[in-house]
Write a protein that holds these residues in place. Sequence first.
Motif, PDB file in Angstrom:
ATOM      1  N   HIS A 170      -1.601   4.531   2.700  1.00 32.11           N
ATOM      2  CA  HIS A 170      -0.790   3.303   2.821  1.00 32.11           C
ATOM      3  C   HIS A 170      -1.547   2.222   3.588  1.00 32.11           C
ATOM      4  O   HIS A 170      -0.971   1.499   4.409  1.00 32.11           O
ATOM      5  CB  HIS A 170       0.566   3.587   3.483  1.00 32.11           C
ATOM      6  CG  HIS A 170       1.421   4.518   2.700  1.00 32.11           C
ATOM      7  ND1 HIS A 170       2.581   5.065   3.199  1.00 32.11           N
ATOM      8  CD2 HIS A 170       1.272   5.032   1.445  1.00 32.11           C
ATOM      9  CE1 HIS A 170       3.119   5.863   2.287  1.00 32.11           C
ATOM     10  NE2 HIS A 170       2.334   5.855   1.220  1.00 32.11           N
ATOM     11  N   ASN A 173      -7.293   2.262  -4.756  1.00 34.53           N
ATOM     12  CA  ASN A 173      -5.947   2.689  -5.154  1.00 34.53           C
ATOM     13  C   ASN A 173      -5.592   4.039  -4.549  1.00 34.53           C
ATOM     14  O   ASN A 173      -4.441   4.277  -4.145  1.00 34.53           O
ATOM     15  CB  ASN A 173      -5.844   2.756  -6.678  1.00 34.53           C
ATOM     16  CG  ASN A 173      -5.869   1.379  -7.314  1.00 34.53           C
ATOM     17  OD1 ASN A 173      -5.461   0.396  -6.686  1.00 34.53           O
ATOM     18  ND2 ASN A 173      -6.336   1.295  -8.556  1.00 34.53           N
ATOM     19  N   ASP A 174      -6.581   4.946  -4.477  1.00 32.33           N
ATOM     20  CA  ASP A 174      -6.337   6.253  -3.852  1.00 32.33           C
ATOM     21  C   ASP A 174      -6.043   6.091  -2.358  1.00 32.33           C
ATOM     22  O   ASP A 174      -5.153   6.742  -1.813  1.00 32.33           O
ATOM     23  CB  ASP A 174      -7.558   7.169  -4.043  1.00 32.33           C
ATOM     24  CG  ASP A 174      -7.730   7.603  -5.485  1.00 32.33           C
ATOM     25  OD1 ASP A 174      -6.740   7.569  -6.242  1.00 32.33           O
ATOM     26  OD2 ASP A 174      -8.861   7.970  -5.857  1.00 32.33           O
ATOM     27  N   LYS A 186       9.613  -0.231  -5.734  1.00 35.00           N
ATOM     28  CA  LYS A 186      10.202  -0.570  -7.032  1.00 35.00           C
ATOM     29  C   LYS A 186      11.508  -1.335  -6.815  1.00 35.00           C
ATOM     30  O   LYS A 186      12.063  -1.357  -5.706  1.00 35.00           O
ATOM     31  CB  LYS A 186      10.473   0.696  -7.854  1.00 35.00           C
ATOM     32  CG  LYS A 186      11.498   1.632  -7.260  1.00 35.00           C
ATOM     33  CD  LYS A 186      11.638   2.887  -8.081  1.00 35.00           C
ATOM     34  CE  LYS A 186      12.739   3.806  -7.568  1.00 35.00           C
ATOM     35  NZ  LYS A 186      12.522   4.246  -6.177  1.00 35.00           N
ATOM     36  N   SER A 189      -4.785   3.443  -0.885  1.00 31.60           N
ATOM     37  CA  SER A 189      -3.459   2.846  -0.766  1.00 31.60           C
ATOM     38  C   SER A 189      -2.369   3.895  -0.957  1.00 31.60           C
ATOM     39  O   SER A 189      -1.396   3.945  -0.205  1.00 31.60           O
ATOM     40  CB  SER A 189      -3.301   1.728  -1.794  1.00 31.60           C
ATOM     41  OG  SER A 189      -1.993   1.242  -1.810  1.00 31.60           O
ATOM     42  N   ARG A 190      -2.548   4.770  -1.958  1.00 29.01           N
ATOM     43  CA  ARG A 190      -1.530   5.775  -2.284  1.00 29.01           C
ATOM     44  C   ARG A 190      -1.425   6.844  -1.201  1.00 29.01           C
ATOM     45  O   ARG A 190      -0.319   7.255  -0.837  1.00 29.01           O
ATOM     46  CB  ARG A 190      -1.886   6.423  -3.633  1.00 29.01           C
ATOM     47  CG  ARG A 190      -0.941   7.525  -4.074  1.00 29.01           C
ATOM     48  CD  ARG A 190      -1.274   7.964  -5.497  1.00 29.01           C
ATOM     49  NE  ARG A 190      -2.685   8.325  -5.634  1.00 29.01           N
ATOM     50  CZ  ARG A 190      -3.181   9.528  -5.368  1.00 29.01           C
ATOM     51  NH1 ARG A 190      -2.377  10.497  -4.927  1.00 29.01           N
ATOM     52  NH2 ARG A 190      -4.468   9.783  -5.534  1.00 29.01           N
ATOM     53  N   ILE A 191      -2.538   7.278  -0.656  1.00 26.27           N
ATOM     54  CA  ILE A 191      -2.531   8.375   0.316  1.00 26.27           C
ATOM     55  C   ILE A 191      -2.286   7.897   1.744  1.00 26.27           C
ATOM     56  O   ILE A 191      -1.483   8.463   2.493  1.00 26.27           O
ATOM     57  CB  ILE A 191      -3.860   9.162   0.260  1.00 26.27           C
ATOM     58  CG1 ILE A 191      -4.079   9.734  -1.153  1.00 26.27           C
ATOM     59  CG2 ILE A 191      -3.879  10.272   1.313  1.00 26.27           C
ATOM     60  CD1 ILE A 191      -3.020  10.725  -1.586  1.00 26.27           C
ATOM     61  N   PHE A 207       0.834  -1.209   0.000  1.00 27.17           N
ATOM     62  CA  PHE A 207       0.000   0.000   0.000  1.00 27.17           C
ATOM     63  C   PHE A 207       0.867   1.257   0.000  1.00 27.17           C
ATOM     64  O   PHE A 207       0.485   2.293   0.533  1.00 27.17           O
ATOM     65  CB  PHE A 207      -0.925  -0.002   1.220  1.00 27.17           C
ATOM     66  CG  PHE A 207      -1.711  -1.278   1.356  1.00 27.17           C
ATOM     67  CD1 PHE A 207      -2.704  -1.596   0.440  1.00 27.17           C
ATOM     68  CD2 PHE A 207      -1.438  -2.177   2.368  1.00 27.17           C
ATOM     69  CE1 PHE A 207      -3.415  -2.778   0.547  1.00 27.17           C
ATOM     70  CE2 PHE A 207      -2.143  -3.360   2.489  1.00 27.17           C
ATOM     71  CZ  PHE A 207      -3.139  -3.664   1.565  1.00 27.17           C
ATOM     72  N   GLU A 208       2.039   1.163  -0.609  1.00 22.93           N
ATOM     73  CA  GLU A 208       2.937   2.301  -0.732  1.00 22.93           C
ATOM     74  C   GLU A 208       3.791   2.110  -1.980  1.00 22.93           C
ATOM     75  O   GLU A 208       3.889   0.998  -2.500  1.00 22.93           O
ATOM     76  CB  GLU A 208       3.831   2.422   0.506  1.00 22.93           C
ATOM     77  CG  GLU A 208       4.731   1.219   0.742  1.00 22.93           C
ATOM     78  CD  GLU A 208       5.501   1.329   2.043  1.00 22.93           C
ATOM     79  OE1 GLU A 208       6.676   1.688   1.972  1.00 22.93           O
ATOM     80  OE2 GLU A 208       4.915   1.058   3.107  1.00 22.93           O
ATOM     81  N   PRO A 209       4.396   3.187  -2.483  1.00 26.08           N
ATOM     82  CA  PRO A 209       5.236   3.041  -3.684  1.00 26.08           C
ATOM     83  C   PRO A 209       6.402   2.087  -3.412  1.00 26.08           C
ATOM     84  O   PRO A 209       7.024   2.131  -2.358  1.00 26.08           O
ATOM     85  CB  PRO A 209       5.737   4.475  -3.929  1.00 26.08           C
ATOM     86  CG  PRO A 209       4.740   5.355  -3.247  1.00 26.08           C
ATOM     87  CD  PRO A 209       4.275   4.587  -2.048  1.00 26.08           C
TER      88      PRO A 209
END
Length: 279
Positions: free
Chosen positions: A249, A242-243, A186, A245-247, A182-184
């Motif tokens: 987490h 998704n929002d 890579k 998760s992005r905001i 639930f966060e960026p």
Amino acid sequence: MNHTIDIGTVNTLRVERETDPGLFLKAANDDEVLLPNQYVTHTMHIGDLLDVFVYTDSEDRPVASTERPYAMRGEFGFFEVLDITSFGAFVNWGLPKDLFVPRTKQKTPFKIGEKRLLHVDLDEQTHRLIGVEKIQNYLSPAPKTLQPNDVVSALVFAVTPLGYKVIVNHTYEGLIYKNEVFEPIKTGDLKSAFIKLRRHDGKLDISLQRIGTSSGEDAEQIRRLLHEHHGKMPYNYKSNANDISRIFHLSKKRFKRALTALQEAGDIEIKESGIYTKE
């Protein structure tokens, strides 16, 4: 204080004497290594103990540095390829002398500008630090002593349909499931994470959140974000997962559970336009 000088790691050594090229540092067994002037400061004095990283210079002599590489001996890291020769490649590992990766230690030919996952090792024949791309030899089955919620480091090195493959504590292989992120995140990221489960094959399931996190902890996170946004945010039970998760987490399930806890406690008001802190 180190008994001997250990190449590829941080050594604690005593300042022995001052010379034109720099300070000579000594281990307990009287072995010495030079700390070049570029790393010497006015706060360093004879008799002081210094923590320095020791590697070899361009003439294969041990040399000390107050700087740290991106990864030390026995650790993994992602390194950018800077130069290629017929016998290997050189990568940037954060020190003036680049790290050499012999061609025999590469899985596939390197290309300048790309980043490769490497293990930093000491070549037994040359006594030089090298990078090794064939990493499986350096990974071990996780011991049964590891417990759920043990805090670990997780280096993301590959993405699969299931999730993100990680190297745990520079020693074990693990996986972070995509539906639990639930966060960026890579390839190349180094995350602080938690053990979720040790599998029968010795690999680990890893979580970026503490297992069994209470709604109270999630509610506190929402409360903090509301404070940072002056008491109002345009999200509620109907917001896109998704929002959320992005905001925040958080998964949508945990978000809704935390909102309910905050509302029942009288801390927030939930409207069609969003959530608001109650005065």
